[in-house]
Every structure is written in structure tokens, then in C-alpha cells.
Design a protein around this motif. Structure first.
Motif, PDB file in Angstrom:
ATOM      1  N   ALA A 161      -5.733  -9.130   4.711  1.00  0.00           N
ATOM      2  CA  ALA A 161      -4.676  -9.313   5.044  1.00  0.00           C
ATOM      3  C   ALA A 161      -3.149  -9.926   4.047  1.00  0.00           C
ATOM      4  CB  ALA A 161      -4.935 -10.448   6.491  1.00  0.00           C
ATOM      5  N   GLY A 162      -3.783 -10.615   3.424  1.00  0.00           N
ATOM      6  CA  GLY A 162      -2.456 -10.978   2.438  1.00  0.00           C
ATOM      7  C   GLY A 162      -2.072  -9.371   1.636  1.00  0.00           C
ATOM      8  N   LEU A 163      -3.184  -9.862   0.837  1.00  0.00           N
ATOM      9  CA  LEU A 163      -3.002  -8.457  -0.116  1.00  0.00           C
ATOM     10  C   LEU A 163      -2.630  -7.334   0.079  1.00  0.00           C
ATOM     11  CD1 LEU A 163      -6.567  -8.607  -1.796  1.00  0.00           C
ATOM     12  CD2 LEU A 163      -4.137  -9.329  -2.815  1.00  0.00           C
ATOM     13  N   LEU A 164      -3.306  -6.891   1.556  1.00  0.00           N
ATOM     14  CA  LEU A 164      -2.721  -5.362   2.209  1.00  0.00           C
ATOM     15  C   LEU A 164      -0.826  -5.602   2.651  1.00  0.00           C
ATOM     16  CD1 LEU A 164      -5.608  -4.953   4.796  1.00  0.00           C
ATOM     17  CD2 LEU A 164      -4.754  -3.595   3.347  1.00  0.00           C
ATOM     18  N   GLU A 165      -0.564  -6.592   3.249  1.00  0.00           N
ATOM     19  CA  GLU A 165       0.630  -7.060   3.486  1.00  0.00           C
ATOM     20  C   GLU A 165       1.283  -7.086   1.900  1.00  0.00           C
ATOM     21  OE1 GLU A 165       4.081  -7.660   5.813  1.00  0.00           O
ATOM     22  OE2 GLU A 165       2.608  -6.918   5.645  1.00  0.00           O
ATOM     23  N   SER A 166       1.091  -7.787   0.861  1.00  0.00           N
ATOM     24  CA  SER A 166       1.712  -7.947  -0.433  1.00  0.00           C
ATOM     25  C   SER A 166       1.889  -6.421  -0.896  1.00  0.00           C
ATOM     26  CB  SER A 166       0.786  -9.072  -0.870  1.00  0.00           C
ATOM     27  OG  SER A 166       0.714  -9.939  -1.365  1.00  0.00           O
ATOM     28  N   ALA A 167       0.681  -5.595  -0.183  1.00  0.00           N
ATOM     29  CA  ALA A 167       0.744  -4.168  -0.987  1.00  0.00           C
ATOM     30  C   ALA A 167       2.209  -3.937  -0.652  1.00  0.00           C
ATOM     31  CB  ALA A 167      -0.134  -3.293  -1.108  1.00  0.00           C
ATOM     32  N   ARG A 168       2.215  -3.507   0.929  1.00  0.00           N
ATOM     33  CA  ARG A 168       3.545  -3.192   1.852  1.00  0.00           C
ATOM     34  C   ARG A 168       4.532  -3.457   1.385  1.00  0.00           C
ATOM     35  NH1 ARG A 168       6.859  -3.605   6.003  1.00  0.00           N
ATOM     36  NH2 ARG A 168       6.688  -5.939   6.434  1.00  0.00           N
ATOM     37  N   ARG A 169       4.277  -4.780   1.415  1.00  0.00           N
ATOM     38  CA  ARG A 169       6.427  -5.549   0.334  1.00  0.00           C
ATOM     39  C   ARG A 169       6.343  -5.333  -0.537  1.00  0.00           C
ATOM     40  NH1 ARG A 169       7.814  -9.994   3.583  1.00  0.00           N
ATOM     41  NH2 ARG A 169       6.603 -10.267   5.530  1.00  0.00           N
ATOM     42  N   LEU A 170       5.340  -4.475  -1.922  1.00  0.00           N
ATOM     43  CA  LEU A 170       5.513  -4.064  -2.502  1.00  0.00           C
ATOM     44  C   LEU A 170       6.090  -3.156  -2.819  1.00  0.00           C
ATOM     45  CD1 LEU A 170       5.776  -4.816  -5.905  1.00  0.00           C
ATOM     46  CD2 LEU A 170       3.168  -3.660  -5.621  1.00  0.00           C
ATOM     47  N   VAL A 171       5.561  -1.472  -2.093  1.00  0.00           N
ATOM     48  CA  VAL A 171       6.490  -0.297  -2.026  1.00  0.00           C
ATOM     49  C   VAL A 171       7.208  -0.448  -1.560  1.00  0.00           C
ATOM     50  CG1 VAL A 171       5.241   2.009  -0.720  1.00  0.00           C
ATOM     51  CG2 VAL A 171       3.483   0.618  -1.606  1.00  0.00           C
ATOM     52  N   LEU A 172       7.131  -1.181   0.172  1.00  0.00           N
ATOM     53  CA  LEU A 172       8.814  -1.329   0.527  1.00  0.00           C
ATOM     54  C   LEU A 172       9.900  -1.428  -0.792  1.00  0.00           C
ATOM     55  CD1 LEU A 172      10.495  -0.853   3.156  1.00  0.00           C
ATOM     56  CD2 LEU A 172       9.873  -3.394   3.253  1.00  0.00           C
ATOM     57  N   TRP A 173       9.714  -3.154  -0.981  1.00  0.00           N
ATOM     58  CA  TRP A 173      10.489  -3.288  -2.958  1.00  0.00           C
ATOM     59  C   TRP A 173      11.067  -1.882  -3.040  1.00  0.00           C
ATOM     60  CZ3 TRP A 173       9.539  -4.043  -8.186  1.00  0.00           C
ATOM     61  CH2 TRP A 173      10.734  -4.834  -8.830  1.00  0.00           C
ATOM     62  N   MET A 175      10.443   1.021  -2.744  1.00  0.00           N
ATOM     63  CA  MET A 175      11.743   2.170  -1.935  1.00  0.00           C
ATOM     64  C   MET A 175      12.865   1.963  -1.906  1.00  0.00           C
ATOM     65  SD  MET A 175       8.791   3.515   1.001  1.00  0.00           S
ATOM     66  CE  MET A 175      10.148   4.477   1.853  1.00  0.00           C
ATOM     67  N   VAL A 176      13.638   0.967  -1.134  1.00  0.00           N
ATOM     68  CA  VAL A 176      14.733  -0.104  -1.750  1.00  0.00           C
ATOM     69  C   VAL A 176      15.422   0.409  -2.934  1.00  0.00           C
ATOM     70  CG1 VAL A 176      15.930  -2.316  -1.054  1.00  0.00           C
ATOM     71  CG2 VAL A 176      14.609  -1.397   0.736  1.00  0.00           C
ATOM     72  N   ARG A 177      14.809  -0.019  -4.324  1.00  0.00           N
ATOM     73  CA  ARG A 177      14.987  -0.158  -5.061  1.00  0.00           C
ATOM     74  C   ARG A 177      15.625   1.262  -5.095  1.00  0.00           C
ATOM     75  NH1 ARG A 177      12.812  -2.825 -10.548  1.00  0.00           N
ATOM     76  NH2 ARG A 177      14.396  -1.813 -10.974  1.00  0.00           N
ATOM     77  N   ARG A 178      14.847   2.298  -4.856  1.00  0.00           N
ATOM     78  CA  ARG A 178      15.452   3.463  -5.660  1.00  0.00           C
ATOM     79  C   ARG A 178      16.070   4.284  -4.408  1.00  0.00           C
ATOM     80  NH1 ARG A 178      10.291   7.482  -4.903  1.00  0.00           N
ATOM     81  NH2 ARG A 178      11.790   9.099  -5.356  1.00  0.00           N
ATOM     82  N   ARG A 179      16.904   3.483  -3.283  1.00  0.00           N
ATOM     83  CA  ARG A 179      17.460   3.570  -2.182  1.00  0.00           C
ATOM     84  C   ARG A 179      18.695   3.029  -2.981  1.00  0.00           C
ATOM     85  NH1 ARG A 179      16.838   1.188   3.020  1.00  0.00           N
ATOM     86  NH2 ARG A 179      15.134   2.797   3.304  1.00  0.00           N
ATOM     87  N   HIS A 180      19.296   2.284  -3.475  1.00  0.00           N
ATOM     88  CA  HIS A 180      19.996   1.145  -4.197  1.00  0.00           C
ATOM     89  C   HIS A 180      20.247   2.104  -5.047  1.00  0.00           C
ATOM     90  CE1 HIS A 180      19.015  -3.000  -1.393  1.00  0.00           C
ATOM     91  NE2 HIS A 180      19.650  -1.526  -1.168  1.00  0.00           N
ATOM     92  N   ALA A 181      19.346   2.368  -6.313  1.00  0.00           N
ATOM     93  CA  ALA A 181      19.864   3.217  -7.258  1.00  0.00           C
ATOM     94  C   ALA A 181      20.586   4.063  -7.166  1.00  0.00           C
ATOM     95  CB  ALA A 181      18.588   3.444  -7.881  1.00  0.00           C
ATOM     96  N   GLY A 182      20.247   5.262  -5.878  1.00  0.00           N
ATOM     97  CA  GLY A 182      20.818   6.518  -5.305  1.00  0.00           C
ATOM     98  C   GLY A 182      22.147   6.288  -5.479  1.00  0.00           C
TER      99      GLY A 182
END
Length: 201
Positions: A161-173, A175-182
Motif C-alpha cells: 500500500a505504501g509503495l502504491l501511494e508513493s508511486a501515485r505521489r511521484l506521478v502527481l509530483w 505532473m505538478v512540476r510540468r504544470r508549473h513549468a508551463g
């Protein structure tokens, strides 16, 4: 639950961005995986550990034998730390010199730990030995093996469960970085002319 609410909220919202939907679907997929995959991983690890540990229980029961020993003399005055594998932590042990007979009939003599609080010469107690009379640890019992298996399964489920949630947060991070770069690129393009007349701002 928040993932489902997020999907419903963004369903027909005119302000919805593609990334908003991706984030909501990602959260929902992660939730479903945590509810299904994590318990499955825990069960698989628990069953595997149970098989391995129960085999160890059978092997140890076959290779280790209880034999009666007789105290010759006591070596230490105070009780030692209790055996961690005994069911009760209150059992005091003492170092003694003892005689015992191996399962193969060989007489043995040596220093051992006796489960006696105040041993005196002639006291009898039990030892675990191999068939040649060499001292062995107490064999693992079935209930302890089952407990270890359950703990291993629970740990595996929590880790999954921790690995799955960590993977989700990494993908989200990302996405947010790409959004801020845009946003940074858009601001760099519009920023120098912001508020000037005839610049379309």
C-alpha cells in the motif's frame, strides 16, 4: 472516496483541465489497487511464510529431542535473562553444570542453562538436544510460526500500500512540476509586456 468525488466534480466542469481528470483517475486507480492488490500481496506472503515456517517446525521437531538432565552444581548465583521463546517472560534461568544422556545413548556432561530458579545438585530439568546430545535451542512451535506468518503478511500488505501511494505521489509530483513549468513559460512570454497599452493584455 476523495478520488471518486474528484471524478464526479470534474465530470462536466467547464474549468476542467486534462490534468485534473488524470489526477482524479490516478487517485481512484491507486485506491482500488490498495484495496485489492495490497491485501492479495499480504495474503500471498503470509501463505508462503506459513508453509516455510511450518516446514521448519516439522524439521526442528524431528531433529531436536527433549532429554532429562541432572544438576551437578550451580555456576551463577543470580537468575539469567528469560528464554525469549518461552511463553512466559517470568521464567528465571540459571547456569549449571549438568549430566544428561543423548538420544543415541551417549552420556554427556557440560555447562547449560537450566529453567530452575534455585537449582541444587540432583535437580532434574529438560534440555533440547540433537540426537548426539549437543545442546539445541527450543524448537519453533506451530502457534509462533503462524503468528510470524500473519505479521509478515500484514507487513507485506502495508508495504505494498505504501509503495502504491508513493508511486501515485511521484506521478502527481511530476505532473505538478510540468504544470508549473508551463506556467513559467507562459509568464515569461507575457510578463515583460504585462499592463502595457496595445499588448493585448
Amino acid at each position: 472516496m476523495r478520488a471518486i468525488i474528484g471524478l464526479w466534480r470534474w465530470r462536466r466542469n467547464p474549468l476542467r483541465r486534462t490534468t485534473d481528470l488524470v489526477e482524479a483517475w490516478l487517485a481512484l486507480a491507486t485506491l482500488l489497487l490498495i484495496l485489492v492488490a495490497a491485501p492479495s500481496a499480504g495474503a500471498a506472503v503470509g501463505v508462503s511464510m506459513q508453509g516455510t515456517l511450518q516446514k521448519a517446525v516439522r524439521d526442528q521437531r524431528k531433529d531436536r529431542h527433549p532429554v532429562a538432565a541432572v544438576v551437578v552444581r550451580r555456576l551463577s548465583r543470580g537468575p539469567l535473562a528469560p528464554d525469549p521463546e518461552t511463553p512466559s517472560g517470568r521464567d528465571a534461568h540459571s547456569r549449571v553444570v549438568a549430566d544428561w544422556t543423548a538420544p543415541d545413548g551417549t552420556p554427556r556432561h557440560g555447562t547449560v542453562i537450566a529453567d530452575l530458579k534455585t537449582p541444587v545438585p540432583g535437580d532434574r530439568f529438560w534440555l533440547w538436544t540433537d540426537r548426539h546430545g549437543r545442546i539445541m535451542g527450543r524448537p519453533l512451535d506451530s502457534a509462533t510460526a503462524t503468528t510470524h506468518s500473519a505479521l509478515a503478511g500484514f507487513g507485506a500488505a502495508v508495504l505494498a500500500a505504501g509503495l502504491l501511494e508513493s508511486a501515485r505521489r511521484l506521478v502527481l509530483w511530476h505532473m505538478v512540476r510540468r504544470r508549473h513549468a508551463g506556467w513559467d513559460r507562459a509568464w515569461a512570454k507575457a510578463g515583460p509586456d504585462w499592463g502595457k497599452a496595445d499588448t493585448g493584455s
